[in-house]
Design a protein around this motif. Sequence first.
Motif, PDB file in Angstrom:
ATOM      1  N   GLY A 127       0.728  -1.282  -0.065  1.00 56.60           N
ATOM      2  CA  GLY A 127       0.101  -0.126  -0.044  1.00 56.60           C
ATOM      3  C   GLY A 127       1.052   1.038   0.121  1.00 56.60           C
ATOM      4  O   GLY A 127       0.372   2.250  -0.765  1.00 56.60           O
ATOM      5  N   LEU A 128       1.908   1.257   0.873  1.00 50.36           N
ATOM      6  CA  LEU A 128       2.760   2.410   0.675  1.00 50.36           C
ATOM      7  C   LEU A 128       3.636   2.574  -0.595  1.00 50.36           C
ATOM      8  O   LEU A 128       3.725   3.654  -0.951  1.00 50.36           O
ATOM      9  N   VAL A 129       4.029   1.421  -1.020  1.00 47.81           N
ATOM     10  CA  VAL A 129       4.917   1.643  -2.226  1.00 47.81           C
ATOM     11  C   VAL A 129       3.962   1.919  -3.503  1.00 47.81           C
ATOM     12  O   VAL A 129       4.631   2.816  -4.116  1.00 47.81           O
ATOM     13  N   LYS A 130       2.699   1.771  -3.469  1.00 52.01           N
ATOM     14  CA  LYS A 130       1.876   2.261  -4.610  1.00 52.01           C
ATOM     15  C   LYS A 130       1.814   3.890  -4.504  1.00 52.01           C
ATOM     16  O   LYS A 130       1.703   4.571  -5.430  1.00 52.01           O
ATOM     17  N   VAL A 131       1.740   4.268  -3.309  1.00 50.06           N
ATOM     18  CA  VAL A 131       1.643   5.846  -3.235  1.00 50.06           C
ATOM     19  C   VAL A 131       3.119   6.771  -3.055  1.00 50.06           C
ATOM     20  O   VAL A 131       2.916   8.076  -3.244  1.00 50.06           O
ATOM     21  N   LEU A 132       4.190   6.086  -2.742  1.00 51.40           N
ATOM     22  CA  LEU A 132       5.341   6.744  -2.526  1.00 51.40           C
ATOM     23  C   LEU A 132       5.965   6.772  -3.840  1.00 51.40           C
ATOM     24  O   LEU A 132       6.056   5.524  -4.866  1.00 51.40           O
ATOM     25  N   PRO A 133       6.920   7.510  -4.190  1.00 52.39           N
ATOM     26  CA  PRO A 133       8.156   7.626  -5.444  1.00 52.39           C
ATOM     27  C   PRO A 133       8.803   6.241  -5.379  1.00 52.39           C
ATOM     28  O   PRO A 133       9.101   5.661  -4.207  1.00 52.39           O
ATOM     29  N   LYS A 134       9.071   5.848  -6.487  1.00 51.55           N
ATOM     30  CA  LYS A 134       9.596   4.502  -6.853  1.00 51.55           C
ATOM     31  C   LYS A 134      10.939   4.602  -6.461  1.00 51.55           C
ATOM     32  O   LYS A 134      11.901   4.749  -7.576  1.00 51.55           O
ATOM     33  N   THR A 135      11.615   4.968  -5.434  1.00 53.05           N
ATOM     34  CA  THR A 135      13.066   4.980  -5.038  1.00 53.05           C
ATOM     35  C   THR A 135      13.388   4.228  -3.787  1.00 53.05           C
ATOM     36  O   THR A 135      12.565   3.395  -3.077  1.00 53.05           O
ATOM     37  N   ARG A 136      14.856   4.111  -3.681  1.00 45.97           N
ATOM     38  CA  ARG A 136      15.218   3.067  -2.800  1.00 45.97           C
ATOM     39  C   ARG A 136      14.902   3.678  -1.432  1.00 45.97           C
ATOM     40  O   ARG A 136      14.529   2.940  -0.500  1.00 45.97           O
ATOM     41  N   ARG A 137      14.710   5.156  -0.924  1.00 42.18           N
ATOM     42  CA  ARG A 137      14.519   5.615   0.261  1.00 42.18           C
ATOM     43  C   ARG A 137      12.989   5.122   0.578  1.00 42.18           C
ATOM     44  O   ARG A 137      12.472   4.722   1.631  1.00 42.18           O
ATOM     45  N   SER A 138      12.140   5.189  -0.495  1.00 39.86           N
ATOM     46  CA  SER A 138      10.833   5.012  -0.249  1.00 39.86           C
ATOM     47  C   SER A 138      10.467   3.335   0.084  1.00 39.86           C
ATOM     48  O   SER A 138       9.640   3.162   0.869  1.00 39.86           O
ATOM     49  N   ILE A 139      11.393   2.659  -0.613  1.00 39.11           N
ATOM     50  CA  ILE A 139      11.305   1.064  -0.245  1.00 39.11           C
ATOM     51  C   ILE A 139      11.539   0.894   1.155  1.00 39.11           C
ATOM     52  O   ILE A 139      10.975   0.287   1.725  1.00 39.11           O
ATOM     53  N   THR A 140      12.742   1.609   1.477  1.00 37.41           N
ATOM     54  CA  THR A 140      13.407   1.404   2.787  1.00 37.41           C
ATOM     55  C   THR A 140      12.271   1.954   4.103  1.00 37.41           C
ATOM     56  O   THR A 140      12.079   1.315   4.931  1.00 37.41           O
ATOM     57  N   ALA A 141      11.582   3.076   3.649  1.00 39.91           N
ATOM     58  CA  ALA A 141      10.694   3.743   4.339  1.00 39.91           C
ATOM     59  C   ALA A 141       9.384   2.884   4.683  1.00 39.91           C
ATOM     60  O   ALA A 141       8.834   2.580   5.816  1.00 39.91           O
ATOM     61  N   ALA A 142       8.875   2.150   3.359  1.00 39.55           N
ATOM     62  CA  ALA A 142       7.617   1.272   3.524  1.00 39.55           C
ATOM     63  C   ALA A 142       8.068   0.069   4.421  1.00 39.55           C
ATOM     64  O   ALA A 142       7.266  -0.603   4.840  1.00 39.55           O
ATOM     65  N   SER A 143       9.345  -0.516   4.199  1.00 36.02           N
ATOM     66  CA  SER A 143       9.733  -1.362   5.043  1.00 36.02           C
ATOM     67  C   SER A 143       9.820  -1.302   6.636  1.00 36.02           C
ATOM     68  O   SER A 143       9.433  -2.136   7.178  1.00 36.02           O
ATOM     69  N   PHE A 144      10.211  -0.008   6.725  1.00 36.83           N
ATOM     70  CA  PHE A 144      10.100   0.206   8.349  1.00 36.83           C
ATOM     71  C   PHE A 144       8.786   0.165   8.885  1.00 36.83           C
ATOM     72  O   PHE A 144       8.546  -0.275   9.978  1.00 36.83           O
ATOM     73  N   VAL A 145       7.988   1.010   8.175  1.00 38.74           N
ATOM     74  CA  VAL A 145       6.351   1.223   8.874  1.00 38.74           C
ATOM     75  C   VAL A 145       5.765  -0.233   8.937  1.00 38.74           C
ATOM     76  O   VAL A 145       5.114  -0.521   9.720  1.00 38.74           O
ATOM     77  N   SER A 146       6.107  -1.173   7.592  1.00 43.26           N
ATOM     78  CA  SER A 146       5.446  -2.458   7.479  1.00 43.26           C
ATOM     79  C   SER A 146       5.931  -3.392   8.838  1.00 43.26           C
ATOM     80  O   SER A 146       5.046  -4.077   9.196  1.00 43.26           O
ATOM     81  N   ALA A 147       7.131  -3.149   8.814  1.00 50.99           N
ATOM     82  CA  ALA A 147       7.526  -3.919   9.885  1.00 50.99           C
ATOM     83  C   ALA A 147       7.142  -3.618  11.403  1.00 50.99           C
ATOM     84  O   ALA A 147       6.949  -4.365  12.119  1.00 50.99           O
ATOM     85  N   LEU A 148       7.197  -2.165  11.447  1.00 53.34           N
ATOM     86  CA  LEU A 148       6.464  -1.807  12.744  1.00 53.34           C
ATOM     87  C   LEU A 148       5.026  -2.198  13.215  1.00 53.34           C
ATOM     88  O   LEU A 148       4.482  -2.548  14.177  1.00 53.34           O
ATOM     89  N   VAL A 149       4.152  -2.148  12.092  1.00 53.00           N
ATOM     90  CA  VAL A 149       2.892  -2.608  12.210  1.00 53.00           C
ATOM     91  C   VAL A 149       2.678  -4.103  12.567  1.00 53.00           C
ATOM     92  O   VAL A 149       1.772  -4.464  13.114  1.00 53.00           O
ATOM     93  N   SER A 150       3.677  -4.801  11.770  1.00 51.80           N
ATOM     94  CA  SER A 150       3.308  -6.352  11.912  1.00 51.80           C
ATOM     95  C   SER A 150       3.476  -6.855  13.336  1.00 51.80           C
ATOM     96  O   SER A 150       3.054  -7.822  13.397  1.00 51.80           O
ATOM     97  N   VAL A 151       4.390  -6.359  14.102  1.00 52.25           N
ATOM     98  CA  VAL A 151       4.681  -7.059  15.226  1.00 52.25           C
ATOM     99  C   VAL A 151       3.380  -6.725  16.467  1.00 52.25           C
ATOM    100  O   VAL A 151       2.954  -7.787  17.056  1.00 52.25           O
ATOM    101  N   PRO A 152       2.661  -5.596  16.551  1.00 50.55           N
ATOM    102  CA  PRO A 152       1.741  -5.542  17.356  1.00 50.55           C
ATOM    103  C   PRO A 152       0.489  -6.351  16.839  1.00 50.55           C
ATOM    104  O   PRO A 152      -0.371  -7.065  17.633  1.00 50.55           O
ATOM    105  N   ALA A 153       0.362  -6.480  15.483  1.00 50.82           N
ATOM    106  CA  ALA A 153      -0.823  -7.300  14.805  1.00 50.82           C
ATOM    107  C   ALA A 153      -0.638  -8.786  15.171  1.00 50.82           C
ATOM    108  O   ALA A 153      -1.697  -9.342  15.462  1.00 50.82           O
TER     109      ALA A 153
END
Length: 352
Positions: A127-153
């Motif tokens: 979901g984040l990758v679809k709305v963010l620019p297709k750059t390395r920083r975007s992939i890294t940022a999306a990775s951070f947020v997705s990992a953060l959410v997955s643990v409490p889930a």
Amino acid sequence: MHVPDGFIDAPTSAVTGVVAAAAVAVSLRGARRELDERTAPLAGLVAAFIFAVQMLNFPVAAGTSGHLLGGALAAILVGPFTGALCISVVLLMQGILFADGGLTALGVNITNMAIVGVVVAYVVFRGLVKVLPKTRRSITAASFVSALVSVPAAALAFTLLFWIGGTTDVPIGKVATAMGGVHLLIGIGEAAITALTIGAVIAVRPDLVYGARDLRQPLKLRVGGELVDAPGAEAEQPVAARTSRRTLWISGLATSLVLAGVVSFYASASPDGLEKVAEDKGFAKSAEEHANADSPLADYGVKDVDNARLSGGLAGVIGVGVTVVAGTGIFWAVRRRRTGEAADTSPTSTSV
């Protein structure tokens, strides 16, 4: 968040076992679309790396520690189906060889960590990758947020199962609040490890990162002796690789061995999030002795080796070795077979 035997009753454990088995079957089928000759060995390495990093408990609060779950990391590196298999292989190795996570609770652990953790992480990431620019920083940022959410889930998924089939009468609201709170903190550590790892791999082999397969960079043209961006939004090319697959694999394996064999000795000895909540809320005593408690590698130590540093280090190295062999064997067997072996070439900038 390895659930021991005894926390969840037999009927609920049996149902989650069926769910886990079905998910593994679906993942084996789905992994055929994600894996080929290039990525199958990487998937085995990802499983071994997650095994190694899970040995590194880090402090998150007074008297509490956490460790990587790995769902987001695996899904982004090798795909959601293969990622679920990676976590399942790790959990199986830990339960059988190291008496970590109950055998009757294996379905619970796969459901929480390999299904919920992976699915939630990958859905958020895409979901984040679809709305963010297709750059390395975007992939890294999306990775951070997705990992953060997955643990409490995943923590809340355990809470739901405990509400359905917990063997101790504890107010579920208190369990949910405690599990969600401590695992949100653990999620920050998970997010940092995931983002750093994804960023490091993208820097050298972006073409091997499943979640970065759409990553593009401007096409360069040489005009008057200088490189300039080619005109037109469509003038893009895949980001170039900077190292070989063999170098990446050897470096990753060496890192995993060092983490499990050396760094793990300095991991926090405090109880992890689930253990701490169980102690505080009064259901820790319902845990049953592990069926493989007498395993030569139980509790991540080698039996009859008295030196704690050597014992733990040897156990870690053995665990990494067994996991990479088992994982690679499974992923190689289910990979998508190509009619011809493609050369390991990487895209480079075009000059005129």
